[in-house]
Design an enzyme around this catalytic site. Structure first.
Site, short mmCIF file in Angstrom:
data_model
loop_
_atom_site.label_atom_id
_atom_site.label_comp_id
_atom_site.label_asym_id
_atom_site.label_seq_id
_atom_site.Cartn_x
_atom_site.Cartn_y
_atom_site.Cartn_z
CG ASN A 154 -1.66 1.25 1.46
OD1 ASN A 154 -1.76 2.08 0.55
ND2 ASN A 154 -2.22 1.42 2.65
CD1 TRP A 155 4.04 1.32 -2.56
CD2 TRP A 155 3.73 2.05 -4.65
NE1 TRP A 155 4.87 0.59 -3.38
CE2 TRP A 155 4.68 1.02 -4.67
CE3 TRP A 155 3.36 2.66 -5.85
CZ2 TRP A 155 5.30 0.60 -5.84
CZ3 TRP A 155 3.97 2.24 -7.03
CH2 TRP A 155 4.93 1.22 -7.01
CE LYS A 156 0.03 3.32 4.68
NZ LYS A 156 0.13 3.39 6.12
CG HIS B 46 -5.73 1.83 5.44
ND1 HIS B 46 -5.24 2.82 6.26
CD2 HIS B 46 -4.71 0.95 5.26
CE1 HIS B 46 -3.98 2.56 6.55
NE2 HIS B 46 -3.63 1.42 5.97
CD GLU C 199 -2.66 5.56 6.80
OE1 GLU C 199 -2.70 5.65 5.56
OE2 GLU C 199 -1.70 5.06 7.41
CD GLU D 214 -3.29 -2.67 7.44
OE1 GLU D 214 -2.16 -2.76 6.96
OE2 GLU D 214 -4.08 -1.74 7.16
N GLY E 205 2.72 2.27 10.52
CA GLY E 205 3.63 3.40 10.31
C GLY E 205 4.40 3.81 11.54
CB SER F 152 5.67 -1.81 11.56
OG SER F 152 5.24 -0.48 11.80
N GLY G 209 2.99 -1.18 4.14
CA GLY G 209 3.05 0.23 3.79
C GLY G 209 4.48 0.64 3.49
N GLY G 210 5.14 1.23 4.48
CA GLY G 210 6.48 1.80 4.31
C GLY G 210 7.46 0.89 3.57
P1 PGA Z 1 3.07 0.22 7.45
O1 PGA Z 1 1.61 0.45 6.86
O2 PGA Z 1 3.60 -1.07 6.90
O3 PGA Z 1 3.87 1.42 7.01
O4 PGA Z 1 2.93 0.15 8.95
C1 PGA Z 1 0.71 -0.62 6.73
C2 PGA Z 1 -0.62 -0.14 6.19
O5 PGA Z 1 -1.02 0.99 6.49
O6 PGA Z 1 -1.30 -0.86 5.43
#
Ligand code: PGA
Length: 254
Positions: free
Chosen positions: A12-14, A95, A97, A167, A173, A212, A233-234
């Site tokens: 997930n590149w956001k 998600h 966010e 998650e 993050g 993470s 994500g990251g």
């Molecule tokens: P992260 O993000 O790996 O940077 O913690 C995961 C996500 O939001 O799907």
């Protein structure tokens, strides 16, 4: 798409990656036949992914979001039809966010999943508790509400288009990962909630872990059969990290 019992590694590149970074990611990408891999880029890059798709075989392309409406006067939104035109295989829904920053509620999530099912687009439905909820021993209650307030209310929910991502909000993050024990425990809860609230044909619904995930913790998480894969994500921004996590998953799968 989600029922082949292969480990699933999704990025997930956001709101990250520019055009050069998108192109170089796909130049460096390694694909592994034993697992399913995919990326959710920012929406405008879906069209580029369509062009390079023939080179990347079965690699899945996902959207980070879809509108809860089919079409019309909704400035700034992207419709499910547009995403299907660009051969998106799946979309993230729920998600944390989007729940927190964009105030998405269960009613809206149901509408998004209804549209996805209608258009044959897979859904990775994201759930997870906050730190405060975990510390007050409410993980099962929170996951249960997030799942049962939405999935049983979707019209024509299809098992092959349904995937869950657990998650924990406190792990997204933050660099803090759930321990494998915490993740397995939560995945067992999710499985049992699914079996109590959805028909038996959902018993094989994959449950991904997100929060993470990185090359250094992927093995201890993914080696558990309860964990069907990862939503990253990251660490999905760098092809080398994404490749490494995929390699670990492929070795476990083999
Ligand atoms: P992260 O993000 O790996 O940077 O913690 C995961 C996500 O939001 O799907």
């Amino acid at each position: 798409m989600f029922l082949n019992q292969k480990k699933i590694i999704l990025g997930n590149w956001k709101m990250n990656q520019n055009l050069d970074q998108v192109r170089s990611f796909f130049e460096e990408l390694e694909t592994f036949g034993d697992i399913s891999q995919g990326i959710c880029p920012q929406a405008p890059y879906l069209s580029i992914l369509e062009n390079i798709r023939p080179k990347i075989g079965n690699f899945l392309v996902g959207s980070q979001n879809i509108s809860s409406e089919a079409s019309g006067a909704f400035t700034g939104e992207t419709s499910i039809q547009t995403l299907s035109d660009f051969s998106s295989n799946f979309t993230l829904v729920g998600h944390s966010e989007r729940r927190q920053l964009f105030h998405e509620n269960d009613e809206l999530l149901i509408k998004k999943i209804n549209l996805s099912m209608e258009h044959g687009v897979g859904v990775v439905f994201c759930i997870g508790e906050t730190l405060e909820q975990r510390e007050s021993n409410r993980v099962n209650e929170v996951l249960s509400a997030q799942l049962t307030n939405v999935l049983p209310k979707v019209q024509n929910l299809k098992p092959e288009l349904t995937c869950i991502a657990y998650e924990p909000v406190w792990a997204i993050g933050t660099g803090k990962t759930a321990t494998a024990k915490q993740a397995v425990e939560a995945h067992r809860m999710v499985k049992s909630i699914i079996s109590n609230s959805l028909p038996a044909k959902f018993s094989k619904t994959p449950i991904l872990y997100g929060g993470s995930v990185k090359p250094s913790n992927a093995q201890e998480l993914l080696e558990n059969p309860e964990i069907s894969g990862a939503l990253i994500g990251g660490a999905s921004l760098k092809a080398s990290d994404f490749n490494e996590i995929s390699r670990i998953a492929a070795n476990i799968q083999a």
